[in-house]
Design an enzyme around this catalytic site. Structure first.
Site, PDB file in Angstrom:
ATOM      1  CB  THR A 238     103.454  33.889  43.141  1.00  0.00           C
ATOM      2  OG1 THR A 238     104.150  33.880  44.377  1.00  0.00           O
ATOM      3  CG2 THR A 238     103.458  35.277  42.574  1.00  0.00           C
ATOM      4  CE  LYS A 240     105.473  32.572  48.862  1.00  0.00           C
ATOM      5  NZ  LYS A 240     104.698  33.605  48.160  1.00  0.00           N
ATOM      6  CG  HIS A 457      93.386  65.192  40.297  1.00  0.00           C
ATOM      7  ND1 HIS A 457      94.247  65.652  41.258  1.00  0.00           N
ATOM      8  CD2 HIS A 457      93.735  63.893  40.096  1.00  0.00           C
ATOM      9  CE1 HIS A 457      95.080  64.688  41.620  1.00  0.00           C
ATOM     10  NE2 HIS A 457      94.781  63.596  40.917  1.00  0.00           N
ATOM     11  CD  GLU A 458      91.460  61.284  38.566  1.00  0.00           C
ATOM     12  OE1 GLU A 458      92.423  60.780  37.950  1.00  0.00           O
ATOM     13  OE2 GLU A 458      91.408  61.301  39.809  1.00  0.00           O
ATOM     14  CG  ASP A 532      98.078  61.531  42.166  1.00  0.00           C
ATOM     15  OD1 ASP A 532      97.920  60.306  42.027  1.00  0.00           O
ATOM     16  OD2 ASP A 532      97.278  62.397  41.770  1.00  0.00           O
TER      17      ASP A 532
END
Ligand code: NHX
Ligand code: ZN
Length: 671
Positions: A238, A240, A457-458, A532
């Site tokens: 981020t 720093k 599945h998807e 999952d």
């Protein structure tokens, strides 16, 4: 990285030029020495002759003088010039110069007997001298030279280490010196606050620190004290460290930079002495800023467990840091900046007022900040007009500054691979996919049955997330292997600060949709759903144990944000509660699984159709799902964004997998 190079460059002119001492010179000199030793013979003018010649010369009375070397059993005889020619065949160099001959004696005793016989017979009247025959030169070589080589070696090593250390420190005897890099204020390409995109709040806090150092009077006149330290806290990537570099660039004061792990060394006491040295240097140059990156390497909470051992060294370092931070007056002008992504594990003593008395939170960028960051990183790129920064920043929720930098670079590389003259929108979208999902593996071999399983599945994920109100809006599902996954559902999660119970339940249901589809359609289970299930289970446990969302454990949270529990080895609840947590989590999963199955059975035809499209085209977009299952009866903000996206990109429908459209995988908002 480029900053460090600059430090080295700027250091060079200060150092007088010295020809490099090459180690090979030493080898060469030693070699040469030995070669000379071997061939150097002090009696080159002496002729080597067989023993018989010497005996003959003795008996003929031609010998003037005899030198016998006992140790070597050798004799050197000086021959009268008159007999020289006849005996040795050697013409004397000048008239009346004797010729010397040298022989190896068969035995010293025999020879001396012969000599004394001849002396008695007055055949030989010259002098005889005996030498011990020790070679002092040789002794010198074997005794002094090794020591000399060793000494030279140490001098050389020490010199080398002295030159190596960037802080000027080094050498064997300076392990205790700090390794801090001092930043030049006349650095050429220094980073300023202008180069830091986003981070508005953090930037302001940090600017204040720079201001303290520039105009301390303004603050001290009112009786205020200048803070001693600020801690930059935020997730990785981020910015720093970038922020700290910007402080270095903006503040007209020396800036010491080092990493927490620089304190750590295998020698005992080194860390503490490095801290001491760092602060001594800093105080000399005050006002100045000291930056310690990844401070958790030394600042981790001191253990209460005595028999842990091994941590002593780190604790000593931390103790030294604590004393040093509180050891100088607050207006001495040394400000400590530190960065970490784990403020929760830091020792509490480090965070108290008087040490790091302010914490600056550096969060993941929001949509506007992402836009700014994109602008910064797109500056060096050759862009096609199709690139839409607003669109890209909307497509990248949860990305850090480093991720965005990576996207821009990856996009340029993709464009170059396709020999394009400019980076276009599709390159950026592919780069986002690449970074979220990993590398595409089109060559992975899949059987027809596996492909069918993956597709169902998807399609299961797609169906469920379409039919649930709070599930993340679906962008597309693909069955192109990518990274570790064989297929993936790509969502565009809404950026929200709070997540409701319904959201989590719908998320769990959508996660279980893949497994449920396999269960319903093929009545088999396979290992592929591990990711999952892991995520669903974690969410369920978090609901029960952390968020107080289950009926039986309503409003109870066993989350420990301090991370400093004295009894870290035991759970803060009874075994009965543990059983209850397990039971509640299981109930949530079971309930959502049944719900997923129910929804899939209700939408059986649509699901089948989607799976067929997937098998055929490998990718299925949100618009296709809409065509098959009908529009969603409700509309969230994120859905609106998606609509906007499909109208702006004209690629709403199924395309060959190479033209993958904009997408963000599901995993970005949860952890
Ligand atoms: C394996 N991979 O490991 C094979 C190659 C059920 C159709 N033997 O749920 O790809 O089985 O909805 C991050 C993301 C492991 C980390 C996904 C670690 C997947 C993914 C196992 C689809 N999509 N499973 C899915 C899948 C697998 C896995 C992961 C990860 C499958 C499933 C991976
Ligand atoms: Zn799945």
């Amino acid at each position: 990285m480029d900053i460090n190079q600059n430090i080295n460059n700027s250091r060079q002119p200060n150092r007088p030029f010295k020809p490099k001492f090459n180690f090979y010179w030493l080898y060469m000199m030693i070699g040469l020495f030995f070669i000379i030793m071997m061939f150097w013979n002090p009696s080159v003018s002496v002729r080597e002759m067989p023993y018989s010649k010497l005996e003959q010369a003795l008996r003929d009375g031609c010998v003037q003088k005899l030198d016998i070397t006992l140790a070597k059993q050798r004799a050197i005889a000086t021959i009268e010039p008159e007999c020289a020619k006849g005996l040795t065949g050697v013409e004397p160099a000048a008239e009346n110069t004797p010729v010397k001959i040298e022989t190896l004696l068969p035995s010293i005793d025999e020879f001396s007997k012969l000599v004394s016989e001849l002396q008695q017979e007055k055949v030989f009247t010259g002098d005889v001298s005996y030498h011990e025959g020790k070679n002092y030169m040789e002794m010198l070589v074997y005794s002094i030279l090794p020591i000399l080589i060793l000494v030279l070696f140490f001098v050389y090593m020490n010199r080398k280490m002295m030159n190596a250390g960037p802080g000027g420190g080094g050498g064997i005897f300076s392990v205790g010196k700090s390794k801090a890099q001092v930043f030049d204020k006349n650095n050429k390409n220094k980073i300023t606050f202008k180069d830091v995109a986003g981070l508005a709040g953090a930037k302001q806090e940090v600017m204040e620190i720079v201001d303290f150092l520039r105009k301390p009077k303004k603050y001290t006149e009112l009786g205020g004290k200048i803070p001693k330290g600020a801690l930059l806290v935020g997730p990785p990537g981020t910015g720093k460290t970038l922020l700290a570099k910007a402080v270095a660039g903006e503040a007209d004061v020396p800036f010491f930079s080092m990493s927490g792990s620089d304190f750590v060394e295998m020698f005992v006491g080194v860390g503490a002495s490095r801290v001491r040295d760092l602060f001594r240097q800093a105080k000399e140059k005050a006002p100045c800023i000291v930056f310690i990156d990844e401070i958790d390497a030394v600042g981790r909470a001191r253990g209460k467990n005595v028999n842990m051992g091994g941590n002593d060294e780190r604790e000593n370092t931390l103790n030294q840091l604590l004393t040093e931070m509180d050891g100088f007056g607050s207006n001495s002008g040394v400000i400590i900046l530190a960065a970490t992504n784990r403020a929760d594990i830091l020792d509490k003593a480090l965070l108290r007022a008087g040490r790091f008395d302010r914490q600056i939170h550096v969060d993941l960028p929001d949509i506007h900040e992402r836009k700014e960051i994109f602008q910064v990183h797109m500056r060096p790129l050759k862009l096609d007009p199709s690139v839409d920064i607003d669109f890209l920043s909307r497509q990248t929720p949860g990305f850090s500054g480093a991720d965005i930098a990576n996207v821009c670079n990856e996009a340029a590389l993709i464009a170059a691979r396709h020999n394009k003259s400019a980076v276009d929108k599709q390159d950026f979208l592919d780069a986002v996919d690449r970074i979220v999902g990993g590398l595409e593996k089109k060559t992975k071999i899949l059987t027809a049955e596996e492909k069918r399983n993956i597709a169902y599945h998807e399609a299961g994920h797609a169906t469920i997330s379409w039919m649930l109100q709070y599930a993340n809006p679906l962008v597309k599902v693909t069955i192109v292997p990518r990274g570790e996954a064989l297929g993936a559902a790509w969502y565009l999660p809404e950026e929200r600060q709070l997540t409701s119970r319904e959201h989590i339940l719908d998320d769990i249901c959508a996660l279980l949709g893949g497994r449920a589809a396999e269960d319903i359609f093929f009545n088999t289970l396979d290992t592929g759903a591990i990711n999952d299930l892991e995520r669903a289970t974690k969410k369920a446990y978090a609901m029960v144990a952390y968020f107080g969302m289950s009926d039986k454990l309503m409003n109870m949270s066993y989350y420990d944000s301090t991370g400093q529990s004295d009894f870290g080895f035991t759970k803060p609840y009874s075994d009965k509660t543990a059983e209850l947590i397990d039971a509640e989590a299981k109930a949530i999963i079971a309930e959502q699984y049944e719900r997923a199955k129910r929804i899939l059975i209700e939408n059986r035809e649509g699901h089948n159709k989607m799976a067929q499209i997937l098998i055929e085209k490998e990718v299925l977009f949100g618009d296709d799902v809409k065509n098959i299952l009908g529009p969603r009866p409700w509309k969230s903000r994120a859905d609106e964004l998606l609509d906007e996206q499909s109208s702006s990109s004209q690629t709403g429908n199924v395309l060959p997998p190479t033209d993958n459209d904009h997408s963000v995988e599901d995993g970005t908002d949860n952890k």
